[in-house]
Design a protein around this motif. Sequence first.
Motif, PDB file in Angstrom:
ATOM      1  N   LYS A   1      42.600  41.778  -9.725  1.00 58.12           N
ATOM      2  CA  LYS A   1      43.547  40.947  -8.696  1.00 58.12           C
ATOM      3  C   LYS A   1      44.407  41.765  -8.171  1.00 58.12           C
ATOM      4  O   LYS A   1      45.384  42.442  -8.692  1.00 58.12           O
ATOM      5  CB  LYS A   1      44.080  39.891  -9.315  1.00 58.12           C
ATOM      6  CG  LYS A   1      44.699  38.798  -8.630  1.00 58.12           C
ATOM      7  CD  LYS A   1      45.642  37.769  -9.071  1.00 58.12           C
ATOM      8  CE  LYS A   1      46.180  36.713  -8.049  1.00 58.12           C
ATOM      9  NZ  LYS A   1      47.299  37.510  -7.353  1.00 58.12           N
ATOM     10  N   ILE A   2      43.933  42.307  -6.952  1.00 52.92           N
ATOM     11  CA  ILE A   2      44.741  43.370  -6.122  1.00 52.92           C
ATOM     12  C   ILE A   2      46.131  42.603  -5.703  1.00 52.92           C
ATOM     13  O   ILE A   2      45.971  41.817  -4.836  1.00 52.92           O
ATOM     14  CB  ILE A   2      44.145  43.915  -4.983  1.00 52.92           C
ATOM     15  CG1 ILE A   2      42.818  44.727  -5.490  1.00 52.92           C
ATOM     16  CG2 ILE A   2      44.589  45.080  -4.279  1.00 52.92           C
ATOM     17  CD1 ILE A   2      41.650  44.898  -4.697  1.00 52.92           C
ATOM     18  N   ASP A   3      47.112  43.225  -6.045  1.00 49.03           N
ATOM     19  CA  ASP A   3      48.392  42.902  -5.298  1.00 49.03           C
ATOM     20  C   ASP A   3      48.842  43.261  -3.927  1.00 49.03           C
ATOM     21  O   ASP A   3      49.600  44.277  -3.712  1.00 49.03           O
ATOM     22  CB  ASP A   3      49.469  43.354  -6.345  1.00 49.03           C
ATOM     23  CG  ASP A   3      51.093  42.539  -6.208  1.00 49.03           C
ATOM     24  OD1 ASP A   3      50.863  41.750  -5.379  1.00 49.03           O
ATOM     25  OD2 ASP A   3      51.839  43.130  -6.624  1.00 49.03           O
ATOM     26  N   GLY A   4      48.271  42.609  -2.901  1.00 46.35           N
ATOM     27  CA  GLY A   4      48.270  42.890  -1.534  1.00 46.35           C
ATOM     28  C   GLY A   4      48.738  41.667  -0.794  1.00 46.35           C
ATOM     29  O   GLY A   4      49.400  40.800  -1.443  1.00 46.35           O
ATOM     30  N   VAL A   5      48.072  42.053   0.464  1.00 52.19           N
ATOM     31  CA  VAL A   5      48.695  40.931   1.439  1.00 52.19           C
ATOM     32  C   VAL A   5      47.307  40.340   1.849  1.00 52.19           C
ATOM     33  O   VAL A   5      46.398  41.108   2.428  1.00 52.19           O
ATOM     34  CB  VAL A   5      49.258  41.472   2.643  1.00 52.19           C
ATOM     35  CG1 VAL A   5      49.796  40.257   3.554  1.00 52.19           C
ATOM     36  CG2 VAL A   5      50.654  42.076   2.097  1.00 52.19           C
ATOM     37  N   ALA A   6      46.957  38.939   1.874  1.00 55.69           N
ATOM     38  CA  ALA A   6      45.713  38.548   2.332  1.00 55.69           C
ATOM     39  C   ALA A   6      45.476  38.540   3.795  1.00 55.69           C
ATOM     40  O   ALA A   6      46.408  38.371   4.626  1.00 55.69           O
ATOM     41  CB  ALA A   6      45.587  36.844   1.838  1.00 55.69           C
ATOM     42  N   LEU A   7      44.191  38.990   3.968  1.00 55.41           N
ATOM     43  CA  LEU A   7      43.804  39.244   5.494  1.00 55.41           C
ATOM     44  C   LEU A   7      42.377  38.719   5.734  1.00 55.41           C
ATOM     45  O   LEU A   7      41.308  39.079   4.825  1.00 55.41           O
ATOM     46  CB  LEU A   7      44.089  40.743   5.499  1.00 55.41           C
ATOM     47  CG  LEU A   7      43.507  40.977   7.113  1.00 55.41           C
ATOM     48  CD1 LEU A   7      44.517  40.628   8.255  1.00 55.41           C
ATOM     49  CD2 LEU A   7      43.842  42.680   7.214  1.00 55.41           C
ATOM     50  N   ALA A   8      42.307  38.016   6.549  1.00 55.59           N
ATOM     51  CA  ALA A   8      40.848  37.501   7.260  1.00 55.59           C
ATOM     52  C   ALA A   8      40.544  38.269   8.350  1.00 55.59           C
ATOM     53  O   ALA A   8      41.273  38.166   9.310  1.00 55.59           O
ATOM     54  CB  ALA A   8      40.832  36.115   7.181  1.00 55.59           C
ATOM     55  N   LEU A   9      39.238  38.887   8.402  1.00 56.23           N
ATOM     56  CA  LEU A   9      38.697  39.581   9.579  1.00 56.23           C
ATOM     57  C   LEU A   9      37.611  38.632  10.031  1.00 56.23           C
ATOM     58  O   LEU A   9      36.328  38.565   9.174  1.00 56.23           O
ATOM     59  CB  LEU A   9      38.548  40.912   9.001  1.00 56.23           C
ATOM     60  CG  LEU A   9      39.529  41.480   8.491  1.00 56.23           C
ATOM     61  CD1 LEU A   9      38.945  43.026   7.954  1.00 56.23           C
ATOM     62  CD2 LEU A   9      40.423  41.869   9.490  1.00 56.23           C
ATOM     63  N   LEU A  10      37.472  38.336  11.172  1.00 50.89           N
ATOM     64  CA  LEU A  10      36.207  37.517  11.788  1.00 50.89           C
ATOM     65  C   LEU A  10      35.373  38.577  12.761  1.00 50.89           C
ATOM     66  O   LEU A  10      36.249  39.366  13.401  1.00 50.89           O
ATOM     67  CB  LEU A  10      36.822  36.547  12.750  1.00 50.89           C
ATOM     68  CG  LEU A  10      35.698  35.893  13.541  1.00 50.89           C
ATOM     69  CD1 LEU A  10      34.636  35.106  12.494  1.00 50.89           C
ATOM     70  CD2 LEU A  10      36.376  34.759  14.522  1.00 50.89           C
ATOM     71  N   TYR A  11      34.242  38.599  12.277  1.00 46.68           N
ATOM     72  CA  TYR A  11      33.244  39.693  13.182  1.00 46.68           C
ATOM     73  C   TYR A  11      32.386  38.712  13.664  1.00 46.68           C
ATOM     74  O   TYR A  11      31.823  37.844  12.959  1.00 46.68           O
ATOM     75  CB  TYR A  11      32.356  40.619  12.382  1.00 46.68           C
ATOM     76  CG  TYR A  11      33.583  41.685  11.766  1.00 46.68           C
ATOM     77  CD1 TYR A  11      33.562  42.796  12.208  1.00 46.68           C
ATOM     78  CD2 TYR A  11      34.143  41.249  10.405  1.00 46.68           C
ATOM     79  CE1 TYR A  11      34.211  43.867  11.753  1.00 46.68           C
ATOM     80  CE2 TYR A  11      35.025  42.482   9.989  1.00 46.68           C
ATOM     81  CZ  TYR A  11      35.167  44.018  10.553  1.00 46.68           C
ATOM     82  OH  TYR A  11      35.716  44.843  10.280  1.00 46.68           O
TER      83      TYR A  11
END
Length: 676
Positions: free
Chosen positions: A115-125
């Motif tokens: 469980k990476i302690d980062g910032v959730a990001l969604a990338l649409l291709y």
Amino acid sequence: MSARVKTKIEKLRTELERHSRLYYVEARPEISDLEFDKLLKELEQLEQKHPEYDSPDSPTKKVGGEPISGFETVDHRVPMLSIDNVYDEAGVIEFDKRVRKLLPDQKLHYTVEYKIDGVALALLYVDGELKRGVTRGNGEQGDDITHNARTVGGVPLRLAGKNPPKELEIRGEAYIGNADFAKLVAEQEQRGEQPYANSRNAAAGALKLLDPKLCAKRKIRFIAHGVGYYDHDFKTHQKYLASLAKMGVPVTPNVEAFETIESALERAHVLAEDIHSLDFEVDGIVIKVDEFSLRDQLGSRGKSPRWVIAYKWERYEAATKVNSITVQVGKTGTLTPVAELDPVQIAGTTVARSSLHNWDEIHRLGVQVGDHVIVEKAGKIIPHVVRVEEHLRDGTEKPFPQPTECPECAADVTQDEGGVYLRCVNPQCPAQLRETLRYFASREGMDIDGLGIKLVEQLLEADLLRSIPDLYRLSSKREEILQLERMGEKSVDKLLAGIEQSKAQPLWRLLTSLNIRHVGASSARLLADRFGTMDELQSQDETAIADVDEIGPVIAHSVHSFFASEVGKTLIDELRELGLNFGEPVEKTESGANSGVLAGKTVVVTGKLSELDRNGAKELIHQHGGRASGSVSKNTDYLVAGEKAGSKLSKAEEYGVKVLTEREFLDLIGESPKTP
């Protein structure tokens, strides 16, 4: 001419995309950051001269475009739900019971990942081209940060391979690697800025900047671990991740699938043991149902899916009281305020002190003597004050004033120009000398057996030490040392033998120990590897030193200034006369690379060794041209396995890495066992 230019541009783009994939996805870079930047600069110049060949997916577009005026809020086509958390194995077992109750008689698998302690990001291709990057927001809507997402390391502007999905929304974490974050904080401190509290906050703040060029400077990276909308038949989570990797997207590492929750828990424990080898922060383990069709059947409840659980660590923090604030003087004269606390247990250890770093930090926190505070362990190791519980104040608390003189020698103190640190201006300050000698003799420095801080203080008190070179003149003062408290014949002989043996320590250890600002063990090793001898390094100008990969202008200026100063020249001349090891000329191959039987090889050492200690083995790896790594990957060349090698041995066998016994390793490099 036009055709040749176009061909050159296309060739550079292909080459840069390949190196990005090797770096971010396959973790086996073939060129240095400096070489990559040179290729990127060449492409950028060609594109500026020939705008007719511009392309939206060129690698040059990842350095950032024009600033935007504001953020647009967009709907998530598939909601970005949060994950339920549990904090013990009983919670994980209960999760399994719920899943199997909803899927009776179904054969299923659980995947286990960090469980990476980062910032959730969604990338649409769309048709393989990056169209949009969106934050989680409230789960239903997020901010369009496409301008910044394009600058994130590991985010391809176009997916690799033929026939990409018509539409694919890749979800993952944006984060700053631990090494990059350490450099970022060091640069902030140099500029006198308030350092970021943690890497997650730094990444989140960067993604919300309006100028993408500023975002690019924070070296954010991306790791994929999930999926939103897609029109492709991936079947399972594992197959999905494998497909992403083929498309050039970095994916969460070391994911495996298991038929039982008990096996999944065993894997979770293995992953937890290897956390120290990762270059990103982790705050738990995620367990997911592998099969996408079964996920659809399980669905969601409220704001979380039923097919996934986060097995998180307990928070490493506790409440305590600041009894007093003291000031420490470091080896470079830096004055550091330290909170003296009511002892409190955090993660199995007693914490009684916590650095407050500088007076800007004291003002930011608003901490006063007598305050109740929350203390946590950053990275589970270093305690620091998180916040003040102001509601518990009773009026007896007292502010701590910024000192105007050194608490050790009463000399004036000054603040770094453009910085936040106070420094004692007296080069003869006894505290600076004490800390310099302590560090010089420490295990991180010259590793002088028998010379601890108490003995350093005794030698200073007796006026037997006034400088680093005086350590190597103590052999002529044996009788005076015998007069010191708790110093008998055996203790003195041990001390003098340890000092004499330290003369043979490798050059990088000596460089580490000389109290050169910004030079630690890693940068000292890089300098020693490049220049070979102290004299060769001393003869270099700033440009040549800065040209060493990962050194840069700040360290180069500090190193050059030290060798150019009268203090530095005198110190080096005295140590040379006293017979310390000043290194050996570097042997190089025709290509310019350092030679050695392990040149270009990555070696991991694990388990208990019988003839070498772990540091000795790593030193031998470096001496023979290799790179010592802490974790096994597909680009590891050798694993040196001692007793109880554990998970690293299993991973090496899985990847087909050549495994050596300790004896085979020594035979390979042609060395007798020795500990440097």
